[in-house]
Motif scaffolding. Structure first.
Motif, PDB file in Angstrom:
ATOM      1  N   LYS A  48      33.086  31.261  52.944  1.00 11.54           N
ATOM      2  CA  LYS A  48      33.271  29.956  52.375  1.00 11.54           C
ATOM      3  C   LYS A  48      34.821  29.922  52.215  1.00 11.54           C
ATOM      4  CE  LYS A  48      29.369  28.245  51.995  1.00 11.54           C
ATOM      5  NZ  LYS A  48      28.768  26.828  52.720  1.00 11.54           N
ATOM      6  N   GLY A  49      35.447  30.954  52.288  1.00 12.75           N
ATOM      7  CA  GLY A  49      36.939  30.871  52.246  1.00 12.75           C
ATOM      8  C   GLY A  49      37.470  31.372  50.956  1.00 12.75           C
ATOM      9  N   TYR A  50      36.772  31.817  49.972  1.00 10.13           N
ATOM     10  CA  TYR A  50      37.135  32.411  48.795  1.00 10.13           C
ATOM     11  C   TYR A  50      37.366  33.830  48.810  1.00 10.13           C
ATOM     12  CZ  TYR A  50      34.926  27.785  47.068  1.00 10.13           C
ATOM     13  OH  TYR A  50      34.515  26.869  46.671  1.00 10.13           O
ATOM     14  N   SER A  51      38.680  34.105  49.395  1.00 16.40           N
ATOM     15  CA  SER A  51      38.870  35.467  49.604  1.00 16.40           C
ATOM     16  C   SER A  51      39.073  36.356  48.267  1.00 16.40           C
ATOM     17  CB  SER A  51      40.187  35.587  50.578  1.00 16.40           C
ATOM     18  OG  SER A  51      41.208  35.224  49.958  1.00 16.40           O
ATOM     19  N   GLY A  52      39.509  35.675  47.512  1.00 19.18           N
ATOM     20  CA  GLY A  52      39.713  36.407  46.253  1.00 19.18           C
ATOM     21  C   GLY A  52      38.472  36.612  45.542  1.00 19.18           C
ATOM     22  N   ALA A  53      37.544  35.590  45.487  1.00 18.59           N
ATOM     23  CA  ALA A  53      35.980  35.901  44.830  1.00 18.59           C
ATOM     24  C   ALA A  53      35.492  36.931  45.734  1.00 18.59           C
ATOM     25  CB  ALA A  53      35.368  34.737  44.954  1.00 18.59           C
ATOM     26  N   ALA A  54      35.529  36.921  46.962  1.00 20.81           N
ATOM     27  CA  ALA A  54      34.823  38.115  47.678  1.00 20.81           C
ATOM     28  C   ALA A  54      35.401  39.340  47.392  1.00 20.81           C
ATOM     29  CB  ALA A  54      34.969  37.656  49.226  1.00 20.81           C
ATOM     30  N   GLU A  55      36.755  39.433  47.572  1.00 21.68           N
ATOM     31  CA  GLU A  55      37.166  40.804  47.105  1.00 21.68           C
ATOM     32  C   GLU A  55      36.681  41.303  45.700  1.00 21.68           C
ATOM     33  OE1 GLU A  55      41.591  42.900  46.354  1.00 21.68           O
ATOM     34  OE2 GLU A  55      41.520  41.403  47.752  1.00 21.68           O
ATOM     35  N   PHE A  56      36.738  40.271  44.962  1.00 17.00           N
ATOM     36  CA  PHE A  56      36.114  40.759  43.376  1.00 17.00           C
ATOM     37  C   PHE A  56      34.706  40.862  43.552  1.00 17.00           C
ATOM     38  CE2 PHE A  56      33.979  38.999  39.933  1.00 17.00           C
ATOM     39  CZ  PHE A  56      34.628  39.364  38.783  1.00 17.00           C
ATOM     40  N   LEU A  57      33.972  40.313  44.196  1.00 13.88           N
ATOM     41  CA  LEU A  57      32.381  40.525  44.291  1.00 13.88           C
ATOM     42  C   LEU A  57      32.172  41.759  44.947  1.00 13.88           C
ATOM     43  CD1 LEU A  57      31.544  36.891  44.835  1.00 13.88           C
ATOM     44  CD2 LEU A  57      30.904  38.122  42.706  1.00 13.88           C
ATOM     45  N   TYR A  58      32.698  42.154  45.989  1.00 11.22           N
ATOM     46  CA  TYR A  58      32.785  43.388  46.820  1.00 11.22           C
ATOM     47  C   TYR A  58      32.949  44.480  45.692  1.00 11.22           C
ATOM     48  CZ  TYR A  58      32.582  41.307  51.390  1.00 11.22           C
ATOM     49  OH  TYR A  58      32.193  40.480  52.722  1.00 11.22           O
ATOM     50  N   ALA A  59      33.973  44.453  44.741  1.00 14.00           N
ATOM     51  CA  ALA A  59      34.467  45.424  44.217  1.00 14.00           C
ATOM     52  C   ALA A  59      33.124  45.670  43.030  1.00 14.00           C
ATOM     53  CB  ALA A  59      35.655  44.968  43.461  1.00 14.00           C
ATOM     54  N   HIS A  60      32.524  44.473  42.563  1.00  6.29           N
ATOM     55  CA  HIS A  60      31.592  44.583  41.694  1.00  6.29           C
ATOM     56  C   HIS A  60      30.321  45.190  42.323  1.00  6.29           C
ATOM     57  CE1 HIS A  60      34.205  42.644  38.751  1.00  6.29           C
ATOM     58  NE2 HIS A  60      33.021  42.736  37.733  1.00  6.29           N
TER      59      HIS A  60
END
Length: 179
Positions: A48-60
């Motif tokens: 969806k283009g939310y690269s910051g959220a993606a990085e946050f969620l991968y870490a979680h």
């Protein structure tokens, strides 16, 4: 190991009560499911283009897996054998970023309830060792719920302002290592 000792060691094996063992085994599955849920959300955010959220969620997702491993090791150290269960596939569409984080908060509240249930059982059975071990999870859950609430609050302030949402998405990368 000396043969005579092998005969006596099983008698001294530290065991969990069947109830506590089942609750911990169930929690292993819940933590694994949490990891998969965060991973699915990360994939959704990524496309969806939310690269910051993606990085946050991968870490979680990784963090939830670590929570699972911590439980597995505890079960094994206490004389049980952790069981790895199959999981249902998590959903793959989360609507908006705010809806995704509302889903996270709802999920984390359920995990907190599950951990509270384990602690209540530990107290009833006088299993102080497991109770002590589970205190770390309670502290972790307080952090997880607060973080989700904070993110939701910020997303509510942003509303539909896409430029603010873009900046907030970038800011999420700094929140991934909140511990």
């Amino acid at each position: 190991m000396h043969q005579d000792l092998e005969v006596y060691l099983p008698k001294f094996k530290i065991m969990l009560s069947p109830n506590i063992e089942k609750l911990l085994q169930d929690q292993v599955t819940k933590e694994a499911s949490s990891s998969q849920t965060y991973l699915s959300m990360a994939c959704w955010a990524d496309v969806k283009g939310y690269s910051g959220a993606a990085e946050f969620l991968y870490a979680h997702s990784d963090e939830e897996r670590m929570h699972m491993l911590k439980l597995i090791k505890f079960l094994n150290e206490r004389g049980s054998q952790a069981v790895i269960s199959s999981l249902d596939a998590p959903k793959k569409d989360f609507g908006t970023l705010k809806e995704a984080f509302e889903s996270i908060l709802e999920h984390e509240v359920k995990v907190t309830e599950s951990i509270n249930h384990i602690i209540t059982a530990c107290l009833k059975e006088n299993d102080h060792l497991t109770n002590n071990f589970m205190q770390w999870y309670i502290s972790e859950q307080m952090e997880e719920e607060q973080l989700a609430r904070s993110i939701i609050d910020k997303l509510e302030m942003i509303g539909s302002d896409t430029s603010s949402l873009y900046l907030f998405d970038r800011e999420l990368t700094s929140l991934q290592g909140h511990e």
